[in-house]
Design a protein around this motif. Structure first.
Motif, mmCIF file in Angstrom:
data_model
loop_
_atom_site.group_PDB
_atom_site.id
_atom_site.type_symbol
_atom_site.label_atom_id
_atom_site.label_comp_id
_atom_site.label_asym_id
_atom_site.label_seq_id
_atom_site.Cartn_x
_atom_site.Cartn_y
_atom_site.Cartn_z
ATOM 1 N N ARG A 116 80.967 -101.679 17.178
ATOM 2 C CA ARG A 116 81.191 -102.802 16.363
ATOM 3 C C ARG A 116 80.657 -102.382 14.963
ATOM 4 O O ARG A 116 81.348 -103.141 13.937
ATOM 5 N N GLU A 117 79.586 -101.444 14.934
ATOM 6 C CA GLU A 117 79.415 -100.777 13.479
ATOM 7 C C GLU A 117 80.309 -100.203 12.881
ATOM 8 O O GLU A 117 80.715 -100.596 11.773
ATOM 9 N N GLU A 118 81.007 -99.477 13.605
ATOM 10 C CA GLU A 118 82.289 -98.811 13.184
ATOM 11 C C GLU A 118 83.192 -99.646 12.444
ATOM 12 O O GLU A 118 83.988 -99.689 11.379
ATOM 13 N N LEU A 119 83.779 -100.772 13.494
ATOM 14 C CA LEU A 119 84.523 -101.699 12.970
ATOM 15 C C LEU A 119 84.089 -102.391 11.631
ATOM 16 O O LEU A 119 84.912 -102.733 10.952
ATOM 17 N N GLN A 120 82.972 -102.784 11.797
ATOM 18 C CA GLN A 120 82.443 -103.607 10.640
ATOM 19 C C GLN A 120 82.487 -102.864 9.185
ATOM 20 O O GLN A 120 82.906 -103.341 8.137
ATOM 21 N N ALA A 121 82.404 -101.508 9.482
ATOM 22 C CA ALA A 121 82.460 -100.644 8.259
ATOM 23 C C ALA A 121 83.727 -100.505 7.873
ATOM 24 O O ALA A 121 84.086 -100.766 6.692
ATOM 25 N N TYR A 122 84.874 -100.560 8.685
ATOM 26 C CA TYR A 122 86.283 -100.607 8.434
ATOM 27 C C TYR A 122 86.588 -101.750 7.785
ATOM 28 O O TYR A 122 87.416 -101.771 6.781
ATOM 29 N N LEU A 123 86.426 -103.116 8.409
ATOM 30 C CA LEU A 123 86.649 -104.207 7.815
ATOM 31 C C LEU A 123 86.092 -104.496 6.264
ATOM 32 O O LEU A 123 86.803 -105.073 5.490
ATOM 33 N N HIS A 124 84.776 -104.251 6.060
ATOM 34 C CA HIS A 124 84.159 -104.169 4.825
ATOM 35 C C HIS A 124 84.878 -103.250 3.688
ATOM 36 O O HIS A 124 84.908 -103.675 2.507
ATOM 37 N N ALA A 125 85.381 -102.185 4.264
ATOM 38 C CA ALA A 125 86.135 -101.408 3.214
ATOM 39 C C ALA A 125 87.555 -102.078 2.867
ATOM 40 O O ALA A 125 88.392 -101.519 2.109
ATOM 41 N N ASP A 185 96.667 -114.279 10.631
ATOM 42 C CA ASP A 185 97.039 -113.889 9.371
ATOM 43 C C ASP A 185 97.728 -112.273 9.102
ATOM 44 O O ASP A 185 97.241 -111.569 9.829
ATOM 45 N N ARG A 186 98.834 -112.538 8.429
ATOM 46 C CA ARG A 186 99.750 -111.192 8.369
ATOM 47 C C ARG A 186 98.889 -110.114 7.744
ATOM 48 O O ARG A 186 99.018 -109.044 8.250
ATOM 49 N N GLY A 187 98.271 -110.452 6.566
ATOM 50 C CA GLY A 187 97.391 -109.389 5.921
ATOM 51 C C GLY A 187 96.429 -108.810 6.881
ATOM 52 O O GLY A 187 96.249 -107.332 6.938
ATOM 53 N N THR A 188 95.815 -109.565 7.498
ATOM 54 C CA THR A 188 94.661 -109.196 8.533
ATOM 55 C C THR A 188 95.214 -108.281 9.571
ATOM 56 O O THR A 188 94.913 -107.223 9.878
ATOM 57 N N GLN A 189 96.495 -108.878 10.060
ATOM 58 C CA GLN A 189 97.174 -108.203 11.212
ATOM 59 C C GLN A 189 97.610 -106.597 10.599
ATOM 60 O O GLN A 189 97.347 -105.725 11.399
ATOM 61 N N ALA A 190 97.782 -106.566 9.572
ATOM 62 C CA ALA A 190 98.339 -105.245 8.913
ATOM 63 C C ALA A 190 97.079 -104.400 9.005
ATOM 64 O O ALA A 190 97.251 -103.118 9.206
ATOM 65 N N VAL A 191 95.973 -104.931 8.462
ATOM 66 C CA VAL A 191 94.814 -103.958 8.422
ATOM 67 C C VAL A 191 94.270 -103.713 9.863
ATOM 68 O O VAL A 191 93.871 -102.416 10.005
ATOM 69 N N MET A 192 94.394 -104.648 10.732
ATOM 70 C CA MET A 192 94.004 -104.336 12.166
ATOM 71 C C MET A 192 94.748 -103.168 12.859
ATOM 72 O O MET A 192 94.452 -102.567 13.728
ATOM 73 N N ARG A 193 95.990 -103.177 12.258
ATOM 74 C CA ARG A 193 96.700 -101.924 13.211
ATOM 75 C C ARG A 193 96.280 -100.571 12.769
ATOM 76 O O ARG A 193 96.272 -99.941 14.152
ATOM 77 N N ASP A 194 95.624 -100.472 11.878
ATOM 78 C CA ASP A 194 94.998 -99.170 11.624
ATOM 79 C C ASP A 194 93.473 -98.950 11.984
ATOM 80 O O ASP A 194 92.798 -97.953 11.939
ATOM 81 N N ALA A 195 92.841 -100.394 12.540
ATOM 82 C CA ALA A 195 91.477 -100.199 12.596
ATOM 83 C C ALA A 195 91.089 -99.376 13.860
ATOM 84 O O ALA A 195 91.934 -99.017 14.736
ATOM 85 N N PRO A 196 89.994 -98.895 13.883
ATOM 86 C CA PRO A 196 89.560 -97.990 15.153
ATOM 87 C C PRO A 196 89.569 -98.965 16.262
ATOM 88 O O PRO A 196 89.249 -100.018 16.243
ATOM 89 N N LYS A 197 89.908 -98.213 17.469
ATOM 90 C CA LYS A 197 90.132 -99.141 18.610
ATOM 91 C C LYS A 197 88.950 -98.664 19.708
ATOM 92 O O LYS A 197 88.766 -97.364 19.726
ATOM 93 N N LEU A 198 88.302 -99.586 20.266
ATOM 94 C CA LEU A 198 87.346 -99.349 21.317
ATOM 95 C C LEU A 198 87.754 -98.487 22.526
ATOM 96 O O LEU A 198 87.001 -97.672 22.917
ATOM 97 N N LEU A 199 89.039 -98.698 22.882
ATOM 98 C CA LEU A 199 89.803 -97.586 23.772
ATOM 99 C C LEU A 199 89.374 -96.305 23.569
ATOM 100 O O LEU A 199 89.180 -95.565 24.638
ATOM 101 N N ASP A 200 89.415 -95.859 22.491
ATOM 102 C CA ASP A 200 89.155 -94.534 22.024
ATOM 103 C C ASP A 200 87.621 -94.067 21.858
ATOM 104 O O ASP A 200 87.360 -92.915 22.120
ATOM 105 N N SER A 201 86.885 -95.109 22.232
ATOM 106 C CA SER A 201 85.472 -94.957 22.014
ATOM 107 C C SER A 201 84.740 -94.999 23.440
ATOM 108 O O SER A 201 83.521 -94.884 23.513
ATOM 109 N N LEU A 202 85.313 -95.179 24.586
ATOM 110 C CA LEU A 202 84.482 -95.557 25.806
ATOM 111 C C LEU A 202 83.929 -94.116 26.179
ATOM 112 O O LEU A 202 84.383 -93.051 26.000
ATOM 113 N N ASP A 203 82.720 -94.492 26.888
ATOM 114 C CA ASP A 203 82.004 -93.410 27.118
ATOM 115 C C ASP A 203 82.682 -92.814 28.798
ATOM 116 O O ASP A 203 83.429 -93.716 29.384
#
Ligand code: AMP
Length: 416
Positions: free
Chosen positions: A175-184, A209-227
């Motif tokens: 969540r923190e990682e994603l928030q940092a990405y969204l703020h950026a 929203d199109r713009g948001t969707q474009a940003v989200m395509r490169d957002a960090p994914k939770l699936l890559d961070s599973l323990d």
């Protein structure tokens, strides 16, 4: 004229057969897997949903029908079924039973959403929950059962989307990682998404929203961070679905409307539905029972919308409702009316679908009405206990004692 409230609908007799198909299929498929039916009240204490579903969710923030019961208690028409079932599990000491406790339900739910095709303010859900086990077999079993139910109802569900949310700790870090990405990338996000970065950043994946969707395509994914434990659990769920021959798509963007989900989440969608494409979905909610002051109790479940299932099933065959016998009266006269009334009652007891003339039509009118109903036989009850039994298929008719009417029909219906 007073109309049904916006976003609600009447269930007319024409749709009864289709809805019964959903209920009967659920009963058969879930019953065969050891799930037992439960029904909880239509309203609950508001805190159950505020705590269980999550304060930050759309459901709790915008969609609940909440009212004061007059005694200072805040109640809410249930927007979903999982929190109530977990409340019942705790309230009835079901944790003392052999685990898992497998339950299913079918009932009405309420959300103050903007109505559109497939989205209502009162709708029906069938749901299943397996409480008290964390094995991947449980998740896979539940997913397979929902697939079977959709299949039995004739739903064309084109896609099964699958993901894992990991544990709350993994999610907090992510969540923190994603928030940092969204703020950026704030300047490219929709206002609604930007204003909720701190409250609920995950919903950014949901944005139209199109713009948001474009940003989200490169957002960090939770699936890559599973323990490792969560990743292994998810791998096993996938292996079991592969073995079962159930195709799915990994969708790291899959977000669901409740906060209680952990690990596996899934959703079946159908392109028949347009914008509201979700037919049914669910996932694992290992922390929910603890949130409700119970002991740590892992669990998994799903819910599917009855109306969406029927929309996605398209036209189901209408089983015609057969009328075996229409009891007509030759004339109106006390004796005939009583005999007709009694004959109809006896016919129903003998298992026939039987109807009596109730509006005082002329004999001609009665025969026309019987024909319109699709009656197989008409018995015209006349004087002295004699009836004319008419076979509406062949047009043949003969006089017989009233007592012979039912046996004659039962004999005739047994013939090929
Ligand atoms: P949810 O409880 O949000 O996971 O929804 C489960 C299923 O219930 C969805 O896939 C839909 O089929 C159905 N559903 C949810 N909300 C509505 C609604 N407002 N109107 C009709 N069906 C709904």
């Amino acid at each position: 004229m007073i109309q049904a409230p916006r976003g609600t609908f009447d269930i007319l007799p024409e749709s009864a057969a289709q809805r019964r198909l959903v209920e009967d299929s659920a009963d058969r498929i879930l019953g065969a897997a050891g799930y037992r039916r439960i029904e909880t009240p239509t309203f609950e204490a508001t805190t159950l949903f505020a705590r269980g579903v999550g304060e930050a969710t759309d459901i709790v923030q915008k969609e609940m029908y909440t009212f004061d019961d007059g005694g200072g208690r805040s109640l809410t028409l249930r927007p979903e079924g999982t929190a109530p079932v977990c409340r019942a599990y705790l309230e009835h000491g079901m944790r003392k039973l052999a685990q898992p406790v497998k339950l299913w339900y079918l009932g009405a739910f309420f959300r103050a959403e903007a109505p559109q095709r497939g989205r209502y303010r009162q709708f029906w859900q069938v749901g299943a929950e397996a409480i008290g086990t964390d094995t991947p077999e449980t998740d896979a079993e539940l997913i397979v059962l929902l697939a079977e139910l959709l299949d039995a109802v004739g739903v064309k569900a084109d896609r099964l989307r699958l993901s894992s949310l990991g544990t709350p700790a993994t999610r907090a870090e992510y969540r923190e990682e994603l928030q940092a990405y969204l703020h950026a990338h704030e300047d490219q996000l929709a206002d609604e998404v930007r204003s909720r970065i701190d409250l609920n950043p995950f919903r950014a994946f949901d944005s139209g929203d199109r713009g948001t969707q474009a940003v989200m395509r490169d957002a960090p994914k939770l699936l890559d961070s599973l323990d490792p434990a969560d990743a292994a659990h998810f791998a096993q769920v996938r292996a079991l679905l592969d073995d079962a021959g159930l195709p799915y798509e990994l969708d790291p963007m899959l977000v669901r409307g409740m906060d209680y989900y952990t690990r596996t989440v899934f959703e079946f969608t159908s392109s028949e539905l347009g914008a509201q494409s979700g037919v049914g979905g669910g996932g694992r909610y290992d922390g929910l029972i603890e949130l409700l002051d119970g002991p740590p109790t892992p669990a998994c479940g799903w819910a599917a919308g009855v109306e969406r299932m029927l929309l996605a099933a398209g036209e189901l065959p209408h089983p015609s409702e057969l009328v075996d016998l229409f009891v007509a009266l030759a004339r109106t006269g006390t004796g005939e009316e009583q005999r007709g009334f009694e004959l109809t009652r006896q016919a129903r007891r003998a298992g026939l679908q039987a109807q009596l003339e109730l509006t005082g039509r002329s004999l001609k009118g009665q025969l026309k009405h019987a024909d319109r109903l699709g009656a197989r036989f008409v018995a015209i009850v006349g004087d002295n206990g004699v009836a004319t039994l008419k076979d509406m298929e062949s047009g043949e008719q003969r006089d017989t004692e009233v007592e012979n009417v039912i046996p004659s029909i039962l004999r005739a219906e047994r013939l090929p």
